[in-house]
Design an enzyme around this catalytic site. Structure first.
Site, PDB file in Angstrom:
ATOM      1  N   LYS A   1      20.870   0.289  25.558  1.00  0.00           N
ATOM      2  CA  LYS A   1      20.758   0.893  24.223  1.00  0.00           C
ATOM      3  C   LYS A   1      20.171  -0.071  23.202  1.00  0.00           C
ATOM      4  O   LYS A   1      19.247   0.269  22.470  1.00  0.00           O
ATOM      5  CB  LYS A   1      22.140   1.316  23.689  1.00  0.00           C
ATOM      6  CG  LYS A   1      22.896   2.286  24.527  1.00  0.00           C
ATOM      7  CD  LYS A   1      24.242   2.594  23.892  1.00  0.00           C
ATOM      8  CE  LYS A   1      25.118   1.357  23.688  1.00  0.00           C
ATOM      9  NZ  LYS A   1      25.509   0.660  24.921  1.00  0.00           N
TER      10      LYS A   1
ATOM     11  N   ASP B   1      -8.179 -11.746   2.596  1.00  0.00           N
ATOM     12  CA  ASP B   1      -9.391 -12.171   1.885  1.00  0.00           C
ATOM     13  C   ASP B   1      -9.304 -13.619   1.411  1.00  0.00           C
ATOM     14  O   ASP B   1     -10.316 -14.332   1.382  1.00  0.00           O
ATOM     15  CB  ASP B   1      -9.670 -11.242   0.690  1.00  0.00           C
ATOM     16  CG  ASP B   1     -10.340  -9.950   1.150  1.00  0.00           C
ATOM     17  OD1 ASP B   1     -10.322  -9.687   2.364  1.00  0.00           O
ATOM     18  OD2 ASP B   1     -10.869  -9.221   0.299  1.00  0.00           O
TER      19      ASP B   1
ATOM     20  N   HIS C   1      -7.501  -1.277   2.255  1.00  0.00           N
ATOM     21  CA  HIS C   1      -6.171  -1.448   1.666  1.00  0.00           C
ATOM     22  C   HIS C   1      -5.867  -0.435   0.573  1.00  0.00           C
ATOM     23  O   HIS C   1      -4.757   0.093   0.488  1.00  0.00           O
ATOM     24  CB  HIS C   1      -6.042  -2.871   1.117  1.00  0.00           C
ATOM     25  CG  HIS C   1      -7.146  -3.270   0.173  1.00  0.00           C
ATOM     26  ND1 HIS C   1      -6.934  -4.028  -0.947  1.00  0.00           N
ATOM     27  CD2 HIS C   1      -8.487  -3.007   0.163  1.00  0.00           C
ATOM     28  CE1 HIS C   1      -8.079  -4.226  -1.576  1.00  0.00           C
ATOM     29  NE2 HIS C   1      -9.038  -3.613  -0.919  1.00  0.00           N
ATOM     30  N   ARG C   2      -6.873  -0.161  -0.266  1.00  0.00           N
ATOM     31  CA  ARG C   2      -6.582   0.739  -1.396  1.00  0.00           C
ATOM     32  C   ARG C   2      -6.367   2.186  -0.943  1.00  0.00           C
ATOM     33  O   ARG C   2      -5.638   2.938  -1.584  1.00  0.00           O
ATOM     34  CB  ARG C   2      -7.686   0.662  -2.447  1.00  0.00           C
ATOM     35  CG  ARG C   2      -7.796  -0.718  -3.020  1.00  0.00           C
ATOM     36  CD  ARG C   2      -8.418  -0.788  -4.390  1.00  0.00           C
ATOM     37  NE  ARG C   2      -8.651  -2.194  -4.682  1.00  0.00           N
ATOM     38  CZ  ARG C   2      -7.707  -3.046  -5.052  1.00  0.00           C
ATOM     39  NH1 ARG C   2      -6.455  -2.631  -5.209  1.00  0.00           N
ATOM     40  NH2 ARG C   2      -7.982  -4.317  -5.260  1.00  0.00           N
TER      41      ARG C   2
ATOM     42  N   SER D   1     -21.412  -5.962  -9.568  1.00  0.00           N
ATOM     43  CA  SER D   1     -21.415  -7.099 -10.499  1.00  0.00           C
ATOM     44  C   SER D   1     -21.161  -8.397  -9.738  1.00  0.00           C
ATOM     45  O   SER D   1     -21.271  -9.476 -10.298  1.00  0.00           O
ATOM     46  CB  SER D   1     -20.335  -6.893 -11.554  1.00  0.00           C
ATOM     47  OG  SER D   1     -19.059  -6.946 -10.946  1.00  0.00           O
TER      48      SER D   1
ATOM     49  N   THR E   1      18.466  -2.792  23.593  1.00  0.00           N
ATOM     50  CA  THR E   1      17.078  -3.148  23.876  1.00  0.00           C
ATOM     51  C   THR E   1      16.147  -2.012  23.452  1.00  0.00           C
ATOM     52  O   THR E   1      15.151  -2.233  22.755  1.00  0.00           O
ATOM     53  CB  THR E   1      16.917  -3.389  25.391  1.00  0.00           C
ATOM     54  OG1 THR E   1      17.939  -4.312  25.803  1.00  0.00           O
ATOM     55  CG2 THR E   1      15.556  -3.931  25.728  1.00  0.00           C
TER      56      THR E   1
ATOM     57  N   GLY F   1      25.321   5.636  24.419  1.00  0.00           N
ATOM     58  CA  GLY F   1      25.462   5.510  25.865  1.00  0.00           C
ATOM     59  C   GLY F   1      26.461   4.426  26.225  1.00  0.00           C
ATOM     60  O   GLY F   1      26.937   3.690  25.345  1.00  0.00           O
TER      61      GLY F   1
ATOM     62  N   GLU G   1     -15.101  -1.302   0.683  1.00  0.00           N
ATOM     63  CA  GLU G   1     -14.584  -1.494   2.033  1.00  0.00           C
ATOM     64  C   GLU G   1     -14.959  -0.330   2.946  1.00  0.00           C
ATOM     65  O   GLU G   1     -15.146  -0.470   4.148  1.00  0.00           O
ATOM     66  CB  GLU G   1     -13.060  -1.671   1.997  1.00  0.00           C
ATOM     67  CG  GLU G   1     -12.597  -3.061   1.602  1.00  0.00           C
ATOM     68  CD  GLU G   1     -12.654  -3.351   0.111  1.00  0.00           C
ATOM     69  OE1 GLU G   1     -13.315  -2.590  -0.635  1.00  0.00           O
ATOM     70  OE2 GLU G   1     -12.047  -4.353  -0.305  1.00  0.00           O
TER      71      GLU G   1
ATOM     72  N   ASN H   1     -13.881  -9.078   5.778  1.00  0.00           N
ATOM     73  CA  ASN H   1     -14.430  -8.003   4.956  1.00  0.00           C
ATOM     74  C   ASN H   1     -14.296  -8.369   3.479  1.00  0.00           C
ATOM     75  O   ASN H   1     -14.102  -7.511   2.634  1.00  0.00           O
ATOM     76  CB  ASN H   1     -13.707  -6.690   5.261  1.00  0.00           C
ATOM     77  CG  ASN H   1     -14.500  -5.476   4.805  1.00  0.00           C
ATOM     78  OD1 ASN H   1     -15.631  -5.604   4.327  1.00  0.00           O
ATOM     79  ND2 ASN H   1     -13.916  -4.300   4.934  1.00  0.00           N
TER      80      ASN H   1
ATOM     81  N   LYS I   1      -5.137  -7.038   3.085  1.00  0.00           N
ATOM     82  CA  LYS I   1      -6.284  -7.554   2.338  1.00  0.00           C
ATOM     83  C   LYS I   1      -5.876  -8.080   0.964  1.00  0.00           C
ATOM     84  O   LYS I   1      -6.418  -9.073   0.497  1.00  0.00           O
ATOM     85  CB  LYS I   1      -7.320  -6.441   2.186  1.00  0.00           C
ATOM     86  CG  LYS I   1      -8.682  -6.919   1.757  1.00  0.00           C
ATOM     87  CD  LYS I   1      -9.703  -5.809   1.957  1.00  0.00           C
ATOM     88  CE  LYS I   1     -11.113  -6.316   2.071  1.00  0.00           C
ATOM     89  NZ  LYS I   1     -11.639  -6.876   0.869  1.00  0.00           N
TER      90      LYS I   1
ATOM     91  N   ASP J   1     -11.808  -0.252  -9.211  1.00  0.00           N
ATOM     92  CA  ASP J   1     -10.814  -0.301  -8.130  1.00  0.00           C
ATOM     93  C   ASP J   1      -9.557   0.480  -8.483  1.00  0.00           C
ATOM     94  O   ASP J   1      -9.061   1.297  -7.712  1.00  0.00           O
ATOM     95  CB  ASP J   1     -10.451  -1.756  -7.807  1.00  0.00           C
ATOM     96  CG  ASP J   1     -11.576  -2.452  -7.055  1.00  0.00           C
ATOM     97  OD1 ASP J   1     -12.522  -1.747  -6.637  1.00  0.00           O
ATOM     98  OD2 ASP J   1     -11.519  -3.674  -6.900  1.00  0.00           O
TER      99      ASP J   1
ATOM    100  N   SER K   1     -19.101  -2.785 -13.922  1.00  0.00           N
ATOM    101  CA  SER K   1     -17.876  -3.578 -13.720  1.00  0.00           C
ATOM    102  C   SER K   1     -17.861  -4.844 -14.584  1.00  0.00           C
ATOM    103  O   SER K   1     -17.518  -5.930 -14.110  1.00  0.00           O
ATOM    104  CB  SER K   1     -17.726  -3.967 -12.246  1.00  0.00           C
ATOM    105  OG  SER K   1     -17.972  -2.897 -11.389  1.00  0.00           O
TER     106      SER K   1
END
Ligand SMILES: Nc1ncnc2c1ncn2[C@@H]1O[C@H](COP(=O)(O)OP(=O)(O)O)[C@@H](O)[C@H]1O
Ligand SMILES: Nc1ccn([C@H]2C[C@H](O)[C@@H](COP(=O)(O)OP(=O)(O)O)O2)c(=O)n1
Length: 679
Positions: free
Chosen positions: A467, A52, A403-404, A181, A469, A461, A359, A96, A434, A331, A210
């Site tokens: 392995k 954000d 996010h929340r 608000s 990788t 192995g 959101e 957003n 966010k 929130d 708010s």
């Protein structure tokens, strides 16, 4: 940050330690806009780095502000436009971020009308479903030309005007305050741009929701030299002659909404003398969400506060269900719904109609996801009522690009505190970017888990079977830690070479292994290794180191000396360990064991290619002879010989690509997880 499709949280049993909060989103974006409109340079300390704020910074740059890192202070330096548009056309993409969309719309509507220009504001699809009509309705009567480019009442918007226009400011500007608000905040932040010649009055229609967020706005306007007069919560006056003046330096408080997850965490999981300390926000906070603390206390949290800090312990247990009108903490109140999972009696949160236009529709989303873990939920137009699960279910949680949702639901992983023991899958965990990109890292740093609950995947192995990788790819895909156990034996071998210790001197080798001063890099240093402070990343991979490792690792005392160190890698959220005896000896309870093989010819060819690509010449025949000798030694030693665990899945990747091998192991892993296959 975890940029992966899902993150599995193991059952978590406790929490303790200190967390430093990232900066407040609401304060960060308001400060950025004010700094961008003001004249002069503002140094912004502790700015939140998140999606954000990134879109706000991009927008300010596009509008002609200078944004740079101040090398002396480390703060972000914003040089504003001083109320005069240097750029008269721009298309701004605001993701957003409601805290960017609303105030920028108001500021650019005012600037375009007075100074001429054409600006388009758009965002992600969800942004185009979040209302802005009340703000448009407040601005149009002033003479602002605003085109709604999609659905009327929603972004995207075009704001335009010709230079020399004027605003009708004689009468009070009316704005609705009962949906968001942010419309009032947007007007208050933007209208000082037009207060040269007269007072500007804004009146709120309906009951303002708010209010604490409006207080933040007023507080920050004051910091930038604008003393808004307020009569109740209905009438606000921006005095004639108001002009944004940079305070020079400004510090952003930690995010009080983000603090709520850790307050909840302390109340749920800081037991037996443990304390969870939260730094960055405290009793002196200007953020309304700090009052979440009172609600958490009502549910049973033991919270102490001071300037810039909070300390939380478990108080009453189980927590106690409450009924609360959460209009003042919209929130943070989401976190109460998560705390309700651990409460006796239902928790009812009222006055939260605004959740439906955030959101995502947060009432619906919360209800759906809390039910998934087993809670009973009743929802209404403006309330939610949550009762703790009778039976906890392992759930794959959808996060709705919110996010929340991710942060709240992560608290469900602490179900061992109420006698359950189920893991939790968080889908699209990167949505936390966010406001709190490192949320999960912070959570894992505080969380305690029974090692038996932390999943381990082992990959054993012979040499050059792939392995390392495979293990690295699997760990990255799952967000798990990585243990390259061979590196410990290689480092022991290197230390022996440095110190002139014979590879036959078991006791001296064990002493070296015991005191191995080894450090694995993370973050920007990921993949690098230091021994006694010296970078041994390249030396570690030499064939000579591998051969030396194979010799020193045959000694029982050396293996015993490295045992505890290897176990210490088992940390939340999980571990992928590669070596020879990961599945047989070190992690016999691993949730998935893979034994990786490939033909000797194929392995020699891979090693050959690997060495040639590093500019090291080698003979294929010699390599094959060396690796067969090493295989033989690793297989035939008396302790922890190389062999598949009884419950290992065999994977011969002679004819498989790396991607195929990774896909196969991830498919096995999905089958072993309790979340179903859809995720
Ligand atoms: N499935 C595979 N197909 C082809 N090459 C592979 C495969 N897996 C790994 N490799 C390559 O083989 C080499 C050895 O792999 P590495 O992971 O170092 O093996 P190990 O850790 O078992 O010694 C690397 O160059 C790697 O890119
Ligand atoms: N868990 C382990 C890992 C490695 N070793 C020993 C045996 C191996 O030949 C050496 C080097 O291991 P490493 O995994 O780094 O070697 P490769 O990458 O497979 O060539 O260490 C071991 O005994 N047990």
């Amino acid at each position: 940050m975890y940029r992966i499709p899902f993150l599995d949280l193991p059952p978590l049993a406790g929490a303790a330690g200190t967390v430093r909060l990232p900066g407040s989103k609401s304060i960060s974006n308001r400060v950025l806009l004010l700094a961008g409109l003001a004249e002069g340079r503002t140094l912004v300390h502790e700015l939140l780095a998140s999606d954000d704020t990134a879109v706000m910074l991009d927008a300010l740059r596009a509008l002609g502000c200078t944004v740079e890192q101040d090398s002396a202070s480390g703060a972000l330096a914003v040089t504003g436009i001083g109320g005069r548009l240097p750029v008269h056309a721009a298309r701004l993409y605001l993701g957003n971020a409601g805290t960017a969309m609303r105030p920028l719309a108001a500021a650019l509507a005012v600037l375009a009308t007075l100074q001429g220009g054409e600006f388009e504001l758009s965002g992600v699809a969800r942004m185009h479903e979040r209302p802005i009509g009340d703000l448009v309705a407040a601005l149009r009567p002033l003479g602002c030309t605003i085109d709604e480019l999609g659905t009327p009442g929603y972004p995207p918007l075009r704001l335009r005007g010709t230079a020399g226009g004027r605003l009708a400011l004689e009468r009070a500007i009316r704005v609705r305050g009962d949906v968001s608000s942010q419309f009032l905040t947007a007007l208050l932040l933007a209208l000082p741009l037009a207060a040269d010649a007269q007072d500007i009055v804004v009146e709120v229609d309906g009951e303002l929701i708010s209010k604490p967020y409006v207080e933040i706005t007023l507080n920050l306007l004051a910091r930038f030299g604008i003393a808004v007069r307020r009569e109740g919560w209905q009438r606000f006056t921006i005095p004639q002659g108001s002009r944004y003046r940079t305070p020079g330096t400004i510090h952003v408080e930690g995010d009080a909404s983000s603090a709520s997850y850790f307050v909840a965490l302390g109340a749920i999981a800081a037991t037996g003398g443990d304390v969870l300390r939260i730094e960055g926000v405290g009793s002196d906070s200007i953020q309304g969400d700090i009052r979440f603390v009172e609600a958490a206390q009502a549910m049973g949290a033991d919270v102490r506060t001071g300037p810039g800090w909070l300390e939380v312990r478990r108080g009453r247990w189980p927590l106690q269900g409450i009924t609360l009108d959460a209009n003042h903490i919209p929130d943070a109140a989401m976190t109460l719904a998560a705390m309700a999972l651990y409460a006796e009696g239902p928790t009812r949160i009222e006055g939260i109609a605004s959740w439906r236009v955030k959101e995502t529709d947060r009432i619906a989303a919360m209800a759906a996801e809390l039910r998934r873990v087993g809670a009973s939920v009743v929802e209404g137009a403006d309330f939610i009522e949550v009762s703790a699960p009778e039976t906890w279910l392992p759930a794959a949680i959808r996060t709705y690009d919110d996010h929340r949702m991710a942060m709240c639901l992560s608290l469900a992983a602490f179900n061992p505190t109420v006698g359950a023991r189920v893991p939790l899958r968080i889908l699209e965990p990167h949505c936390v970017a966010k406001t709190f990109p490192d949320y999960f890292e912070a959570l894992f740093a505080l969380a305690k888990a029974d090692p038996a609950d932390i999943p381990v995947i082992t990959v054993d192995g012979p040499t050059a079977s792939g392995k390392g990788t495979l293990a690295a790819e699997i760990a990255a895909a799952l967000g798990y830690g990585l243990l390259d156990s061979g590196a410990l034996y290689r480092a022991t071998g290197i230390a022996a070479m440095w110190d002139g210790v014979s590879p036959d001197d078991e006791a001296a080798l064990a002493t070296l292994a015991e005191g191995l001063d080894l450090r694995f890099g993370d973050g920007a240093d990921a993949g690098r290794t230091w021994l006694r402070g010296r970078d041994i990343t390249d030396e570690l991979r030499l064939e000579t180191s591998g051969l030396m490792a194979s010799r020193v690792s045959a000694w029982p005392a050396v293996r015993a000396a490295l045992h505890a160190l290897q176990l210490s890698f088992r940390r939340a959220p999980g571990l992928v360990a590669d070596g020879r005896d990961m599945g047989t000896v070190i992690f016999p309870d691993a949730a998935l064991k893979v034994f990786l093989t490939a033909s000797a010819q194929e392995r020699a060819a891979r090693r050959h290619k690997q060495l040639i690509s590093k500019g090291i010449s080698a003979s294929l025949a010699d390599l094959r002879a060396d690796l067969e000798a090493r295989d033989l030694r690793d297989r035939s030693r008396s302790v922890s010989p190389l062999k598949p665990a009884e419950d290992a899945l065999m994977l011969d990747n002679s004819a498989l690509s790396i991607e195929d091998s990774v896909a196969q192991v991830l498919a096995w892993w999905q089958q072993r997880r309790p979340f179903g296959h859809s995720a």
